[in-house]
Design an enzyme around this catalytic site. Structure first.
Site, mmCIF file in Angstrom:
data_model
loop_
_atom_site.group_PDB
_atom_site.id
_atom_site.type_symbol
_atom_site.label_atom_id
_atom_site.label_comp_id
_atom_site.label_asym_id
_atom_site.label_seq_id
_atom_site.Cartn_x
_atom_site.Cartn_y
_atom_site.Cartn_z
ATOM 1 C CB VAL A 1 -16.768 -29.163 -33.711
ATOM 2 C CG1 VAL A 1 -16.515 -27.952 -32.827
ATOM 3 C CG2 VAL A 1 -15.609 -30.150 -33.609
ATOM 4 C CB CYS A 2 -21.442 -27.545 -36.039
ATOM 5 S SG CYS A 2 -20.171 -27.157 -37.266
#
Length: 187
Positions: free
Chosen positions: A46-47
Site C-alpha cells: 500500500v505504501c
C-alpha cells in the site's frame, strides 16, 4: 500520544531528497506549513501507492507553501535504493526521512509497539510547529492525497480567517461558517 494543537518535538534525522542525502530537523519547518506522512516500510504494498499519489500532488502543495516529509523507520539508504528501484517512488521529489531509531515516529506517537514500524499516519503542521490535522488508519487502508490537500487548504483558510470554520466537504472558495448562538440547532 501526539494530539491536535500540540507542538512537534525536536528531532534530527538523515533523509533522502532528489538524489542527495541531507540532514533534517524540526528547525527546517519553522515558519512553514508541513506534512509528516508516516508509513510502515519501504518495498511494501500500500505504501508506494500512497507515496506516489502524494508525489502527484506535491507541486500543488509546494505552491501553497507546504513542505512534505515522508517518514518510515527504514534508513535513508533504503529510501535511495527504493527510489532507484521503483518507477512509482522515482517520481518523488519531497524529503524521505529515515527514522531507524524511531525518534520521530515515537515523538509523534505512531510507533507500533513491538514492531519497530510506523502506523499509517498523517500530520499537518502549521508554521509555528503546531499540529492542526492528524489522521491514522489501519494497515490495509491507503490514504488519498487529494483529501489531504483539501484538509491543508481548510487548515490554511481557518488560520488566515480567525472566527470562521470549514464545514464537511468544504472546498476552497465555498462558504464557511462563523460559529455563533444564531446557528445553534439550525444546521
Amino acid at each position: 500520544m501526539t494530539t491536535i494543537n500540540s507542538t512537534i518535538k525536536p528531532f534530527n534525522a538523515a533523509a533522502f531528497r532528489q538524489g542527495e542525502f541531507i540532514d533534517v530537523s524540526e528547525k527546517d519547518i519553522k515558519g512553514k506549513w508541513a506534512i509528516f506522512f508516516f508509513y510502515p516500510a519501504d518495498f511494501t504494498f500500500v505504501c508506494p501507492t500512497e507515496l506516489g499519489d502524494l508525489a502527484d500532488h506535491y507541486e500543488e502543495l509546494q505552491s501553497r507553501g507546504v513542505e512534505v516529509f515522508s517518514v518510515s523507520t527504514d534508513t535513508h539508504f533504503t529510501h535511495k535504493a527504493w527510489h532507484d528501484a521503483s518507477d512509482t517512488i522515482r517520481k518523488i521529489n519531497y524529503t524521505m526521512i529515515g527514522d531507524p531509531t524511531g525518534q520521530i515516529t515515537n515523538n509523534f506517537g505512531v510507533m507500533r509497539e513491538g514492531q519497530g514500524l510506523a502506523d499509517r499516519a498523517t500530520f499537518v503542521v502549521d508554521p509555528d510547529g503546531v499540529i492542526q490535522v492528524m489522521e491514522i488508519s489501519c494497515e490495509g487502508v491507503g490514504r488519498d492525497a487529494g483529501e489531504l490537500l483539501r484538509k491543508v487548504k481548510a487548515a490554511q483558510y481557518i488560520a488566515a480567517h480567525p472566527g470562521e470554520v470549514c464545514p464537511a466537504k468544504w472546498k476552497e472558495g465555498e462558504e464557511t461558517l462563523a460559529p455563533s448562538l444564531d446557528l445553534v440547532g439550525k444546521l
